[in-house]
Design a protein around this motif. Structure first.
Motif, PDB file in Angstrom:
ATOM      1  N   ARG A  42       0.829  -1.191   0.000  1.00  0.00           N
ATOM      2  CA  ARG A  42       0.000   0.000   0.000  1.00  0.00           C
ATOM      3  C   ARG A  42       0.864   1.241   0.000  1.00  0.00           C
ATOM      4  O   ARG A  42       1.896   1.289   0.614  1.00  0.00           O
ATOM      5  N   ARG A 100       2.484   2.465  -2.401  1.00  0.00           N
ATOM      6  CA  ARG A 100       3.504   2.487  -3.437  1.00  0.00           C
ATOM      7  C   ARG A 100       2.878   2.741  -4.796  1.00  0.00           C
ATOM      8  O   ARG A 100       3.346   3.513  -5.582  1.00  0.00           O
ATOM      9  N   ASP A 150      -0.095   6.243   2.041  1.00  0.00           N
ATOM     10  CA  ASP A 150       0.881   6.341   3.119  1.00  0.00           C
ATOM     11  C   ASP A 150       1.027   7.754   3.658  1.00  0.00           C
ATOM     12  O   ASP A 150       2.017   8.099   4.269  1.00  0.00           O
ATOM     13  N   SER A 165       2.621   6.994  10.052  1.00  0.00           N
ATOM     14  CA  SER A 165       2.206   6.681   8.690  1.00  0.00           C
ATOM     15  C   SER A 165       1.857   5.209   8.525  1.00  0.00           C
ATOM     16  O   SER A 165       1.345   4.810   7.499  1.00  0.00           O
ATOM     17  N   TRP A 166       2.138   4.395   9.554  1.00  0.00           N
ATOM     18  CA  TRP A 166       1.786   2.971   9.440  1.00  0.00           C
ATOM     19  C   TRP A 166       0.287   2.802   9.317  1.00  0.00           C
ATOM     20  O   TRP A 166      -0.206   1.826   8.810  1.00  0.00           O
ATOM     21  N   PRO A 196       2.078  -3.097  13.302  1.00  0.00           N
ATOM     22  CA  PRO A 196       2.206  -2.416  12.002  1.00  0.00           C
ATOM     23  C   PRO A 196       3.192  -1.253  12.014  1.00  0.00           C
ATOM     24  O   PRO A 196       3.636  -0.830  10.967  1.00  0.00           O
ATOM     25  N   TRP A 197       3.531  -0.757  13.219  1.00  0.00           N
ATOM     26  CA  TRP A 197       4.434   0.403  13.262  1.00  0.00           C
ATOM     27  C   TRP A 197       5.892  -0.028  13.378  1.00  0.00           C
ATOM     28  O   TRP A 197       6.778   0.798  13.509  1.00  0.00           O
ATOM     29  N   PHE A 228       7.933  -3.150   6.310  1.00  0.00           N
ATOM     30  CA  PHE A 228       6.845  -3.078   7.279  1.00  0.00           C
ATOM     31  C   PHE A 228       5.789  -4.117   6.927  1.00  0.00           C
ATOM     32  O   PHE A 228       5.660  -4.495   5.761  1.00  0.00           O
ATOM     33  N   ARG A 276       2.710  -4.078   6.338  1.00  0.00           N
ATOM     34  CA  ARG A 276       1.774  -3.784   5.250  1.00  0.00           C
ATOM     35  C   ARG A 276       2.398  -3.984   3.880  1.00  0.00           C
ATOM     36  O   ARG A 276       1.701  -4.047   2.877  1.00  0.00           O
ATOM     37  N   GLU A 277       3.733  -4.066   3.849  1.00  0.00           N
ATOM     38  CA  GLU A 277       4.408  -4.245   2.563  1.00  0.00           C
ATOM     39  C   GLU A 277       4.573  -5.719   2.205  1.00  0.00           C
ATOM     40  O   GLU A 277       5.140  -6.049   1.178  1.00  0.00           O
TER      41      GLU A 277
END
Lengths: 287, 277
Positions: free
Chosen positions: A15, A17, A23, A284-285, B98-99, B138, B140-141
């Motif tokens: 997400r 990208r 983000d 931003s997470w 997630p952080w 991270f 989410r990636e």
């Protein structure tokens, strides 16, 4: 029919990208045109942005001059620019005063607000008891208290700093409390499974989870603080940007008046940008 | 089909007469009702049952995250009263923070325990699951499968002797799930941890376990234990065999409270022209 927004987008799990949207951290509007990653890369976009600015300012200039609007009603942009340039030497001192009041009151209010939010949300019972008073603090116009504060503390920094703290603190608090109130049982269980203490869970799970909302609270608190600082300066005391506003308008120095307004706008935008960047870095997470 | 008559030679973890009743607004809710099981040292055990039957309650109690209303849970004959350093947990949907990037997610247990991570072991694990190049990413990636592999690395990083896994692959697609099952068997054969694995996917349970514990719908009781006799390492090909088919059916029948139907009596039934259950 292919959805216009989805056409040519790679369906990716990374997400932020593929589309340059997800983000962004904390934001009210889409600022990608100014600073986002997926922003104004194209020449056409930049051109359009500049064009609109030129048309807006130029249009105002032309209209005001063309209609012969007197300067004491509304000075043209060029007159404001000239006033800004020539009179900034008389204004910057007041800018510093405002910044001192704002930062002192804000730090005071934000720290107390944050601590209260963190403590109160841990005890739902206490939260219920204090909720109405907090709501009262938030809705009460703190400016109304300034004359009272001046009576007690005089015309110096103190009443203004207190007013700023009273305005920004509750804003920081209510937003941070929303963040702290988020519970993700699975994440708490995770930390517990490693033997985490309540304090460690607070530090490693609850605080980072609340961070996006804390940043929002800090931003709104800062903006409310700025408004209150200027308002308090207009009520009484011989210095500060708010005082310049009343002085310039009473002397019908409208270009100077709007130069101060311009500075205040810059301050507001600066606050927004600072917290936008903080949010981008630390929160931003949360897409 | 083999019904379990074996009990483990050396018991690693034991649940005895576990009862768990939650207080809810609509009255008491019984999640576990007199549930008992012994898990052998180095055994791979699966607990299957319908959703909401108390499987997660059982696992969280075993991990010391929950207290039981009554009953005992022991690890190496010592009562489990709270989170235990010898127990690692793998949660549903990976449960990464997630952080934090992968490296910092894996470091979390050590931060909490205030210990220095064994980086050689962690690097080995990361290489084993193919995540070496992704430590800076991270959650989410990463894809769901990668996230769950990272959470397995996190659980194994501090070298627990027991791994409790709560429907870890439930959210994954079928192909990724097969892949993860094979990887998990390999890791288990390599490390010989004691694993208690919760799932509602019966085929997955049969593929992975030495024994399958079948739990009833709420309140969770132990219905039956099935021995899974297939040699290791197993290949996904066994999933297409008649033995597995019958076993899966028998377990399904046990969960649904209906008479067992095997391939043999089904064909027999079809020949005789009579309908079964």
């Amino acid at each position: 029919m292919v959805d216009k927004q989805l056409a040519d987008k790679i369906p990716t799990f990374e997400r932020g990208r593929g589309n340059g949207q997800a983000d962004q951290g904390v934001s009210i509007t889409n600022w990608s045109a100014l600073m986002g990653r997926g922003g104004a890369r194209q020449f056409g976009e930049i051109l359009a942005i500049i064009l609109v600015a030129v048309v807006m300012i130029g249009g105002a200039e032309g209209l005001l001059r063309g209609l012969n609007v007197p300067q004491y009603v509304m000075p043209p942009p060029s007159a404001i620019a000239v006033a800004f340039y020539t009179d900034f030497q008389f204004i910057w001192e007041h800018l510093l005063h405002t910044l001192v009041e704002l930062s002192a009151g804000y730090v005071l209010g934000a720290v107390i607000g944050l601590i209260l939010a963190a403590v109160i949300t841990q005890f739902p019972f206490i939260e219920k008891i204090v909720a109405p008073y907090i709501l009262m603090l938030i809705t009460m116009p703190m400016l109304a208290l300034v004359p009272l504060l001046i009576l007690r503390f005089g015309f110096g920094y103190e009443p203004r700093i207190i007013a700023v703290a009273l305005a920004s603190g509750p804003m920081v608090m209510i937003n941070s409390a929303t963040g702290f109130r988020r519970v993700d049982l699975a994440k708490i269980a995770l930390a517990r499974s490693f033997g985490a203490s309540t304090f460690q869970i607070f530090l490693k799970i609850r605080v980072p989870m609340a961070l996006p909302m804390i940043v929002v609270g800090l931003m709104i608190g800062a903006i409310f603080g700025l408004l209150t600082a200027v308002g308090a300066e207009m009520v009484g005391g011989g210095f500060g940007l708010g005082n310049r506003l009343t002085t310039f308008s009473s002397m019908i120095q409208m270009p100077q008046f709007f130069a101060v307004i311009l500075i205040l706008s810059f301050l507001g935008i600066l606050i927004y940008v600072i917290f936008f960047l903080i949010g981008k870095k630390w929160a931003s997470w949360q897409a | 089909m083999a019904l379990a008559t074996t009990s483990p030679a050396r018991v690693k973890m034991s649940v005895k007469s576990a009862i768990k009743i939650y207080d809810t607004k609509s009255g008491p809710l019984s999640a576990l009702d007199n549930y008992s099981m012994d898990i052998g040292d180095g055994e791979f055990a699966c607990v299957v049952g319908p959703s909401g039957c108390g499987k997660t309650t059982l696992l969280w109690s075993m991990a010391g995250l929950h207290s039981l209303s009554s009953g005992h849970i022991t690890l190496d004959d010592q009562p489990v009263t709270g989170p235990h350093p010898q127990i690692g947990m793998v949660f549903q949907e990976a449960n990464l923070l997630p952080w934090r990037n992968l490296a910092r997610n894996i470091r979390l247990p050590f931060e909490i325990k205030r210990e220095k991570p064994d980086q050689t072991w962690i690097d080995h694990l990361l290489e084993r699951v193919g995540l070496t190049d992704f430590v800076g990413k991270f959650p989410r990636e990463l894809s769901g499968g990668m996230q769950q592999r990272a959470s397995i690395v996190r659980a194994l990083s501090f070298k627990p002797s027991v791994l409790l896994m709560d429907e870890p692959f439930g959210a994954l697609d079928a192909f990724t799930r097969d892949e993860m099952n094979m990887l998990l068997e390999e890791i288990w054969l390599e490390t010989r941890k004691t694993i208690v694995f919760i799932t509602h996917n019966i085929a997955e349970a049969v593929f992975l376990s030495d024994r399958v514990f079948v739990m009833t719908a709420r309140p969770g009781r132990l219905a039956k234990v099935f021995d899974i006799p297939f040699p290791r390492p197993r290949s996904l090909d066994i999933m297409a065999t008649r033995e597995v088919f019958d076993l899966v059916n028998a377990i399904k029948a046990e969960i649904q409270h209906r008479p067992t139907m095997t391939t043999s009596n089904r064909t027999a039934g079809a020949r005789e022209g009579s309908a079964h259950g």
